[in-house]
Design a protein around this motif. Structure first.
Motif, PDB file in Angstrom:
ATOM      1  N   ARG A 173       0.831  -1.199   0.000  1.00 30.98           N
ATOM      2  CA  ARG A 173       0.000   0.000   0.000  1.00 30.98           C
ATOM      3  C   ARG A 173       0.873   1.260   0.000  1.00 30.98           C
ATOM      4  NH1 ARG A 173      -2.785  -1.286   5.602  1.00 30.98           N
ATOM      5  NH2 ARG A 173      -0.537  -1.343   6.013  1.00 30.98           N
ATOM      6  N   LYS A 174       0.242   2.387  -0.269  1.00 30.28           N
ATOM      7  CA  LYS A 174       0.981   3.646  -0.249  1.00 30.28           C
ATOM      8  C   LYS A 174       1.483   3.984   1.150  1.00 30.28           C
ATOM      9  CE  LYS A 174      -1.201   5.822  -4.265  1.00 30.28           C
ATOM     10  NZ  LYS A 174      -1.975   6.991  -4.760  1.00 30.28           N
ATOM     11  N   VAL A 175       0.756   3.544   2.173  1.00 37.42           N
ATOM     12  CA  VAL A 175       1.171   3.855   3.549  1.00 37.42           C
ATOM     13  C   VAL A 175       2.293   2.935   4.022  1.00 37.42           C
ATOM     14  CG1 VAL A 175      -1.074   4.786   4.177  1.00 37.42           C
ATOM     15  CG2 VAL A 175      -0.611   2.339   4.511  1.00 37.42           C
ATOM     16  N   ASP A 176       2.533   1.855   3.305  1.00 36.66           N
ATOM     17  CA  ASP A 176       3.607   0.940   3.682  1.00 36.66           C
ATOM     18  C   ASP A 176       4.947   1.507   3.217  1.00 36.66           C
ATOM     19  OD1 ASP A 176       1.664  -0.785   4.679  1.00 36.66           O
ATOM     20  OD2 ASP A 176       1.432  -1.808   2.748  1.00 36.66           O
ATOM     21  N   LEU A 177       6.010   1.052   3.839  1.00 35.82           N
ATOM     22  CA  LEU A 177       7.339   1.602   3.579  1.00 35.82           C
ATOM     23  C   LEU A 177       8.294   0.494   3.158  1.00 35.82           C
ATOM     24  CD1 LEU A 177       7.321   3.753   6.804  1.00 35.82           C
ATOM     25  CD2 LEU A 177       7.028   4.639   4.500  1.00 35.82           C
ATOM     26  N   VAL A 178       9.038   0.773   2.105  1.00 41.08           N
ATOM     27  CA  VAL A 178       9.979  -0.211   1.579  1.00 41.08           C
ATOM     28  C   VAL A 178      11.363   0.414   1.511  1.00 41.08           C
ATOM     29  CG1 VAL A 178      10.517  -1.771  -0.330  1.00 41.08           C
ATOM     30  CG2 VAL A 178       8.129  -1.197   0.165  1.00 41.08           C
ATOM     31  N   GLY A 179      12.373  -0.330   1.985  1.00 44.52           N
ATOM     32  CA  GLY A 179      13.739   0.172   1.931  1.00 44.52           C
ATOM     33  C   GLY A 179      14.714  -0.956   1.661  1.00 44.52           C
ATOM     34  N   ARG A 180      15.889  -0.587   1.171  1.00 48.50           N
ATOM     35  CA  ARG A 180      16.954  -1.574   0.963  1.00 48.50           C
ATOM     36  C   ARG A 180      17.795  -1.621   2.235  1.00 48.50           C
ATOM     37  NH1 ARG A 180      21.913  -1.402  -3.459  1.00 48.50           N
ATOM     38  NH2 ARG A 180      22.665  -3.536  -3.076  1.00 48.50           N
ATOM     39  N   TYR A 181      17.768  -2.780   2.890  1.00 48.46           N
ATOM     40  CA  TYR A 181      18.510  -2.908   4.136  1.00 48.46           C
ATOM     41  C   TYR A 181      20.007  -3.039   3.873  1.00 48.46           C
ATOM     42  CZ  TYR A 181      19.861  -4.482   8.769  1.00 48.46           C
ATOM     43  OH  TYR A 181      20.470  -4.591  10.000  1.00 48.46           O
ATOM     44  N   GLY A 182      20.340  -3.702   2.779  1.00 49.57           N
ATOM     45  CA  GLY A 182      21.745  -3.882   2.418  1.00 49.57           C
ATOM     46  C   GLY A 182      21.898  -5.089   1.516  1.00 49.57           C
ATOM     47  N   GLY A 183      22.851  -5.018   0.586  1.00 43.59           N
ATOM     48  CA  GLY A 183      23.073  -6.149  -0.309  1.00 43.59           C
ATOM     49  C   GLY A 183      21.819  -6.506  -1.080  1.00 43.59           C
ATOM     50  N   ASP A 184      21.366  -7.764  -0.900  1.00 43.25           N
ATOM     51  CA  ASP A 184      20.165  -8.226  -1.604  1.00 43.25           C
ATOM     52  C   ASP A 184      18.985  -8.356  -0.645  1.00 43.25           C
ATOM     53  OD1 ASP A 184      21.233 -10.273  -0.146  1.00 43.25           O
ATOM     54  OD2 ASP A 184      20.899 -11.829  -1.650  1.00 43.25           O
ATOM     55  N   GLU A 185      19.011  -7.609   0.460  1.00 44.06           N
ATOM     56  CA  GLU A 185      17.957  -7.691   1.462  1.00 44.06           C
ATOM     57  C   GLU A 185      17.132  -6.409   1.497  1.00 44.06           C
ATOM     58  OE1 GLU A 185      20.218 -10.688   4.617  1.00 44.06           O
ATOM     59  OE2 GLU A 185      20.204  -8.516   4.961  1.00 44.06           O
ATOM     60  N   PHE A 186      15.825  -6.602   1.572  1.00 45.10           N
ATOM     61  CA  PHE A 186      14.886  -5.481   1.624  1.00 45.10           C
ATOM     62  C   PHE A 186      14.015  -5.617   2.870  1.00 45.10           C
ATOM     63  CE2 PHE A 186      15.869  -6.431  -2.758  1.00 45.10           C
ATOM     64  CZ  PHE A 186      16.102  -5.195  -3.328  1.00 45.10           C
ATOM     65  N   VAL A 187      13.600  -4.476   3.412  1.00 48.78           N
ATOM     66  CA  VAL A 187      12.688  -4.463   4.553  1.00 48.78           C
ATOM     67  C   VAL A 187      11.398  -3.766   4.142  1.00 48.78           C
ATOM     68  CG1 VAL A 187      12.247  -3.480   6.842  1.00 48.78           C
ATOM     69  CG2 VAL A 187      14.437  -4.578   6.361  1.00 48.78           C
ATOM     70  N   VAL A 188      10.274  -4.377   4.516  1.00 50.55           N
ATOM     71  CA  VAL A 188       8.956  -3.800   4.256  1.00 50.55           C
ATOM     72  C   VAL A 188       8.268  -3.565   5.595  1.00 50.55           C
ATOM     73  CG1 VAL A 188       6.734  -4.102   3.118  1.00 50.55           C
ATOM     74  CG2 VAL A 188       8.810  -5.045   2.062  1.00 50.55           C
ATOM     75  N   LEU A 189       7.827  -2.343   5.831  1.00 55.57           N
ATOM     76  CA  LEU A 189       7.082  -1.995   7.049  1.00 55.57           C
ATOM     77  C   LEU A 189       5.601  -1.894   6.707  1.00 55.57           C
ATOM     78  CD1 LEU A 189       9.214   0.741   8.856  1.00 55.57           C
ATOM     79  CD2 LEU A 189       8.909  -1.637   9.514  1.00 55.57           C
ATOM     80  N   LEU A 190       4.770  -2.553   7.524  1.00 56.27           N
ATOM     81  CA  LEU A 190       3.324  -2.572   7.292  1.00 56.27           C
ATOM     82  C   LEU A 190       2.623  -2.031   8.540  1.00 56.27           C
ATOM     83  CD1 LEU A 190       3.306  -6.190   5.835  1.00 56.27           C
ATOM     84  CD2 LEU A 190       3.183  -4.086   4.491  1.00 56.27           C
ATOM     85  N   PRO A 191       2.434  -0.719   8.641  1.00 54.13           N
ATOM     86  CA  PRO A 191       1.796  -0.140   9.829  1.00 54.13           C
ATOM     87  C   PRO A 191       0.350  -0.611   9.989  1.00 54.13           C
ATOM     88  CG  PRO A 191       2.927   1.541   8.535  1.00 54.13           C
ATOM     89  CD  PRO A 191       2.863   0.316   7.690  1.00 54.13           C
ATOM     90  N   GLU A 192      -0.014  -0.886  11.249  1.00 61.61           N
ATOM     91  CA  GLU A 192      -1.388  -1.259  11.604  1.00 61.61           C
ATOM     92  C   GLU A 192      -1.906  -2.403  10.728  1.00 61.61           C
ATOM     93  OE1 GLU A 192      -4.045   2.050  12.209  1.00 61.61           O
ATOM     94  OE2 GLU A 192      -2.370   3.420  12.517  1.00 61.61           O
ATOM     95  N   THR A 193      -1.057  -3.390  10.528  1.00 63.06           N
ATOM     96  CA  THR A 193      -1.396  -4.538   9.689  1.00 63.06           C
ATOM     97  C   THR A 193      -1.325  -5.804  10.524  1.00 63.06           C
ATOM     98  OG1 THR A 193      -0.462  -3.441   7.748  1.00 63.06           O
ATOM     99  CG2 THR A 193      -0.806  -5.813   7.584  1.00 63.06           C
ATOM    100  N   SER A 194      -2.366  -6.604  10.462  1.00 62.20           N
ATOM    101  CA  SER A 194      -2.409  -7.851  11.228  1.00 62.20           C
ATOM    102  C   SER A 194      -1.430  -8.865  10.653  1.00 62.20           C
ATOM    103  CB  SER A 194      -3.831  -8.427  11.199  1.00 62.20           C
ATOM    104  OG  SER A 194      -4.169  -8.833   9.880  1.00 62.20           O
ATOM    105  N   GLY A 195      -1.173  -9.920  11.427  1.00 59.95           N
ATOM    106  CA  GLY A 195      -0.270 -10.966  10.957  1.00 59.95           C
ATOM    107  C   GLY A 195      -0.791 -11.655   9.715  1.00 59.95           C
ATOM    108  N   GLU A 196      -2.104 -11.862   9.667  1.00 61.56           N
ATOM    109  CA  GLU A 196      -2.714 -12.533   8.508  1.00 61.56           C
ATOM    110  C   GLU A 196      -2.573 -11.690   7.247  1.00 61.56           C
ATOM    111  OE1 GLU A 196      -7.069 -14.310   7.044  1.00 61.56           O
ATOM    112  OE2 GLU A 196      -6.827 -13.428   9.044  1.00 61.56           O
ATOM    113  N   LEU A 197      -2.850 -10.411   7.353  1.00 60.92           N
ATOM    114  CA  LEU A 197      -2.720  -9.535   6.182  1.00 60.92           C
ATOM    115  C   LEU A 197      -1.271  -9.409   5.746  1.00 60.92           C
ATOM    116  CD1 LEU A 197      -5.250  -6.657   7.031  1.00 60.92           C
ATOM    117  CD2 LEU A 197      -5.524  -8.520   5.381  1.00 60.92           C
TER     118      LEU A 197
END
Length: 265
Positions: A173-197
């Motif tokens: 989603r637009k409210v989610d945040l994506v960044g390159r943590y390093g090398g070939d690893e990426f981190v995705v942040l999902l605010p106010e998102t349940s484990g299932e979603l």
């Protein structure tokens, strides 16, 4: 008599009286001074009056024409300076914006770089703590990325990372945040998102990466990812380092399962 002579010799008091008479009679002070001073002083030389009137008229004609010109030129110059200042201000603002973007952005992928990603994680954790909100995140690792670099070269490796970044951005989603943590690893942040979603988002990313064909100089290749998903119902005990550590652990558990896997907690 001597007092009269001093009065007459200077002529200045006559001019002042003439100015007053000019105001009283409606002629105006300047014209009154010209007309009445010689009369009061006993100087009835019409030539003198004519020359004085000419000087008066010349002066006011000069002022009438030169003053607008001077102020017009001065105004134009001020306008030019204002335009230059605005141009310089705009240029500085553009440079500052560019420098700010460069300090936040990863060159290879266009995503948030590691430094800014950690700042964003810290802010999201603070917000979740303040408002008692839950938070989900995931770490995405490109399987066998070293082999891609070794076989196809680093230019193709960078191309794979850019296309992977585009898939991640497209699948959240637009409210989610994506960044390159390093090398070939990426981190995705999902605010106010349940484990299932969060798990559903991971499944979507895994599917889209499987189906995507990454272009090389000679052909197209398939790539897979290992994804670790963590749902934090309470983030009070976590700081940004512990948060990332939990994502990293989940991702390595997925990779240990045989790659192209998702592990969620």
């Amino acid at each position: 008599m001597s007092s009269f002579k001093r009065f007459d010799a200077s002529g200045r008091s006559y001019r002042h009286i003439g100015a007053v008479l000019g105001v009283l009679l409606g002629f105006g002070a300047p014209l009154g001074a010209i007309l009445f001073r010689p009369i009061l002083a006993g100087e009835m030389s019409y030539e003198w009056i004519r020359q004085d009137i000419i000087r008066y008229v010349d002066f006011y004609v000069y002022m009438a024409f030169s003053t607008p010109l001077v102020f017009g030129l001065f105004g134009a110059y001020l306008g030019y300076l204002n335009d230059e200042i605005q141009c310089q201000k705009t240029s500085l603002e553009n440079i500052n914006t560019l420098l700010k973007d460069q300090s936040m952005t990863d060159d290879a992928t266009g995503l948030y770089n590691h430094r800014h990603l950690m700042e964003v994680i810290e802010k999201e954790l603070m917000r979740a703590k303040r408002y008692s909100r839950f938070l989900s995140g995931m770490m995405v690792d490109v399987d066998d990325f070293k082999s891609i670099n070794d076989y196809y070269g680093h230019l193709i490796g960078d191309s794979v990372l850019r296309e992977m970044a585009a898939i991640l951005k497209n699948d959240v989603r637009k409210v989610d945040l994506v960044g390159r943590y390093g090398g070939d690893e990426f981190v995705v942040l999902l605010p106010e998102t349940s484990g299932e979603l969060a798990r559903n988002v991971a499944n979507r990313i895994q599917k889209d990466v499987r189906q995507y064909r990454f272009k090389t100089l000679r052909d197209y290749i398939s790539v897979s990812v290992s994804i670790g998903v963590v749902h934090f119902s309470d983030v009070k005990a976590f700081d940004k380092l512990l948060f990332v550590e939990k994502l990293d652990e989940a991702m390595y558990k997925a990779k240990s399962m045989g790659k192209d896997r998702i592990h969620s907690e």
